[in-house]
Structures are given as structure tokens and as C-alpha cells.
Write a protein that holds these residues in place. Sequence first.
Motif, PDB file in Angstrom:
ATOM      1  N   MET A   1     -49.544 -16.789  12.341  1.00 10.97           N
ATOM      2  CA  MET A   1     -48.323 -16.156  12.053  1.00 10.97           C
ATOM      3  C   MET A   1     -47.226 -17.112  13.001  1.00 10.97           C
ATOM      4  O   MET A   1     -46.217 -17.266  12.093  1.00 10.97           O
ATOM      5  CB  MET A   1     -48.201 -14.843  12.920  1.00 10.97           C
ATOM      6  CG  MET A   1     -46.748 -14.149  12.720  1.00 10.97           C
ATOM      7  SD  MET A   1     -46.757 -12.351  13.464  1.00 10.97           S
ATOM      8  CE  MET A   1     -47.354 -12.633  15.007  1.00 10.97           C
TER       9      MET A   1
ATOM     10  N   ILE B   1     -46.327 -20.006  10.114  1.00 13.08           N
ATOM     11  CA  ILE B   1     -45.309 -19.479   9.349  1.00 13.08           C
ATOM     12  C   ILE B   1     -43.894 -19.553   9.865  1.00 13.08           C
ATOM     13  O   ILE B   1     -42.987 -20.306   9.160  1.00 13.08           O
ATOM     14  CB  ILE B   1     -45.824 -18.250   8.564  1.00 13.08           C
ATOM     15  CG1 ILE B   1     -47.038 -17.885   7.873  1.00 13.08           C
ATOM     16  CG2 ILE B   1     -44.524 -17.696   7.805  1.00 13.08           C
ATOM     17  CD1 ILE B   1     -47.625 -16.521   7.325  1.00 13.08           C
ATOM     18  N   ILE B   2     -43.952 -19.176  11.022  1.00 12.91           N
ATOM     19  CA  ILE B   2     -42.518 -19.214  11.488  1.00 12.91           C
ATOM     20  C   ILE B   2     -41.723 -20.615  11.851  1.00 12.91           C
ATOM     21  O   ILE B   2     -40.917 -20.914  11.560  1.00 12.91           O
ATOM     22  CB  ILE B   2     -42.314 -18.308  12.624  1.00 12.91           C
ATOM     23  CG1 ILE B   2     -42.662 -16.659  12.188  1.00 12.91           C
ATOM     24  CG2 ILE B   2     -40.995 -18.320  13.544  1.00 12.91           C
ATOM     25  CD1 ILE B   2     -43.016 -15.710  13.250  1.00 12.91           C
TER      26      ILE B   2
ATOM     27  N   LYS C   1     -40.269 -17.120   4.346  1.00 13.84           N
ATOM     28  CA  LYS C   1     -41.312 -16.781   5.501  1.00 13.84           C
ATOM     29  C   LYS C   1     -41.552 -15.227   5.619  1.00 13.84           C
ATOM     30  O   LYS C   1     -42.535 -14.922   6.110  1.00 13.84           O
ATOM     31  CB  LYS C   1     -40.442 -17.546   6.690  1.00 13.84           C
ATOM     32  CG  LYS C   1     -40.785 -19.152   6.782  1.00 13.84           C
ATOM     33  CD  LYS C   1     -40.217 -19.621   7.836  1.00 13.84           C
ATOM     34  CE  LYS C   1     -40.206 -21.208   8.036  1.00 13.84           C
ATOM     35  NZ  LYS C   1     -39.983 -21.834   9.260  1.00 13.84           N
TER      36      LYS C   1
ATOM     37  N   GLN D   1     -43.910 -14.308   3.144  1.00 13.78           N
ATOM     38  CA  GLN D   1     -45.139 -14.799   3.678  1.00 13.78           C
ATOM     39  C   GLN D   1     -45.859 -13.805   4.866  1.00 13.78           C
ATOM     40  O   GLN D   1     -46.891 -13.427   4.914  1.00 13.78           O
ATOM     41  CB  GLN D   1     -45.240 -16.205   4.244  1.00 13.78           C
ATOM     42  CG  GLN D   1     -45.039 -17.116   3.033  1.00 13.78           C
ATOM     43  CD  GLN D   1     -45.052 -18.540   3.599  1.00 13.78           C
ATOM     44  OE1 GLN D   1     -44.637 -18.781   4.723  1.00 13.78           O
ATOM     45  NE2 GLN D   1     -45.026 -19.431   2.671  1.00 13.78           N
ATOM     46  N   LEU D   2     -44.743 -13.493   5.998  1.00 19.46           N
ATOM     47  CA  LEU D   2     -45.223 -12.550   6.888  1.00 19.46           C
ATOM     48  C   LEU D   2     -45.635 -11.091   6.563  1.00 19.46           C
ATOM     49  O   LEU D   2     -46.585 -10.528   6.936  1.00 19.46           O
ATOM     50  CB  LEU D   2     -44.090 -12.479   7.750  1.00 19.46           C
ATOM     51  CG  LEU D   2     -43.738 -13.642   8.916  1.00 19.46           C
ATOM     52  CD1 LEU D   2     -42.630 -13.557   9.503  1.00 19.46           C
ATOM     53  CD2 LEU D   2     -45.224 -13.881   9.680  1.00 19.46           C
ATOM     54  N   GLU D   3     -44.904 -10.738   5.672  1.00 20.53           N
ATOM     55  CA  GLU D   3     -45.379  -9.305   4.771  1.00 20.53           C
ATOM     56  C   GLU D   3     -46.478  -9.267   4.073  1.00 20.53           C
ATOM     57  O   GLU D   3     -47.434  -8.406   4.349  1.00 20.53           O
ATOM     58  CB  GLU D   3     -44.315  -8.955   3.793  1.00 20.53           C
ATOM     59  CG  GLU D   3     -42.881  -8.773   4.379  1.00 20.53           C
ATOM     60  CD  GLU D   3     -41.714  -8.220   3.485  1.00 20.53           C
ATOM     61  OE1 GLU D   3     -41.770  -8.302   2.542  1.00 20.53           O
ATOM     62  OE2 GLU D   3     -40.615  -7.959   4.033  1.00 20.53           O
TER      63      GLU D   3
ATOM     64  N   TYR E   1     -49.589 -10.549   6.720  1.00 17.94           N
ATOM     65  CA  TYR E   1     -49.959  -9.816   8.001  1.00 17.94           C
ATOM     66  C   TYR E   1     -49.271  -8.461   8.138  1.00 17.94           C
ATOM     67  O   TYR E   1     -49.291  -7.711   9.071  1.00 17.94           O
ATOM     68  CB  TYR E   1     -49.333 -10.353   9.233  1.00 17.94           C
ATOM     69  CG  TYR E   1     -49.947 -11.983   9.491  1.00 17.94           C
ATOM     70  CD1 TYR E   1     -50.846 -12.030  10.302  1.00 17.94           C
ATOM     71  CD2 TYR E   1     -48.954 -13.045   9.362  1.00 17.94           C
ATOM     72  CE1 TYR E   1     -51.528 -13.226  10.436  1.00 17.94           C
ATOM     73  CE2 TYR E   1     -49.704 -14.164   9.335  1.00 17.94           C
ATOM     74  CZ  TYR E   1     -50.780 -14.314   9.948  1.00 17.94           C
ATOM     75  OH  TYR E   1     -51.489 -15.559  10.420  1.00 17.94           O
TER      76      TYR E   1
ATOM     77  N   ILE F   1     -46.130  -7.378   8.069  1.00 19.82           N
ATOM     78  CA  ILE F   1     -45.219  -7.286   8.737  1.00 19.82           C
ATOM     79  C   ILE F   1     -43.871  -7.177   7.977  1.00 19.82           C
ATOM     80  O   ILE F   1     -43.767  -8.042   7.301  1.00 19.82           O
ATOM     81  CB  ILE F   1     -45.045  -8.427   9.752  1.00 19.82           C
ATOM     82  CG1 ILE F   1     -46.303  -8.777  10.737  1.00 19.82           C
ATOM     83  CG2 ILE F   1     -43.667  -8.301  10.511  1.00 19.82           C
ATOM     84  CD1 ILE F   1     -46.089  -9.918  11.535  1.00 19.82           C
TER      85      ILE F   1
END
Length: 98
Positions: free
Chosen positions: A1, A4-5, A15, A18-20, A23, A25
Motif C-alpha cells: 500500500m 503505491i502511495i 493511486k 489502485q488502492l481501491e 486493497y 480502500i
Amino acid sequence: MLRIIFKEKAPALVKKQQLEEAYGIRLTEDETKELSKMCNLSEGLYNNGFNDGTYGRAKTDLRNLIESTGWSLAKAMEMLRIPPEEKEHLEKELKKKH
């Protein structure tokens, strides 16, 4: 995670996606704004470190070579084999007053 950030060179919206996807999120609008700030901060820190390190050394070498030989900036860059894609940036940096 965190990769990515902080490491991915992508806009905040990419980003966020990608987080969604990776993960699950889901960020609110405020969290998306904070993500954008973090992305800009990490990019700024990287650029500053790169400029201070790589470009800082190249600027010093160029200044020393020009002063000791009397060569032009173009000739000094040629002799130091500065890549074409870095020449414009270095020229701008050398013109700045510190």
C-alpha cells in the motif's frame, strides 16, 4: 500500500484507483485531497534529493571545469558527457543564484 502511495509515479487519482482495486480502500473526497498532498510531498522530496545529489554534483563539476579551463558551458557539458536530456535542466540550475 505504501509503495503505491509513495513510490509509484502516478497522479493521485490513479493511486486512488489502485488502492481501491488492490486493497478495497475507498477514499472520501477529503482523503483523496490528502492523498494528493502526500503524492506531491513524496515527489518533491525525491526531486529535491535528486537535485541535491545528482544535479548538485554535476553543477559543481561543471562550475569547476569552466573556471579552471575557461571552457564554455556547452564544452564542459560535452567533456563531462552530460546526457542531452539533462543539459537544459542543468543550464537553468547554473543560472540560478544561490
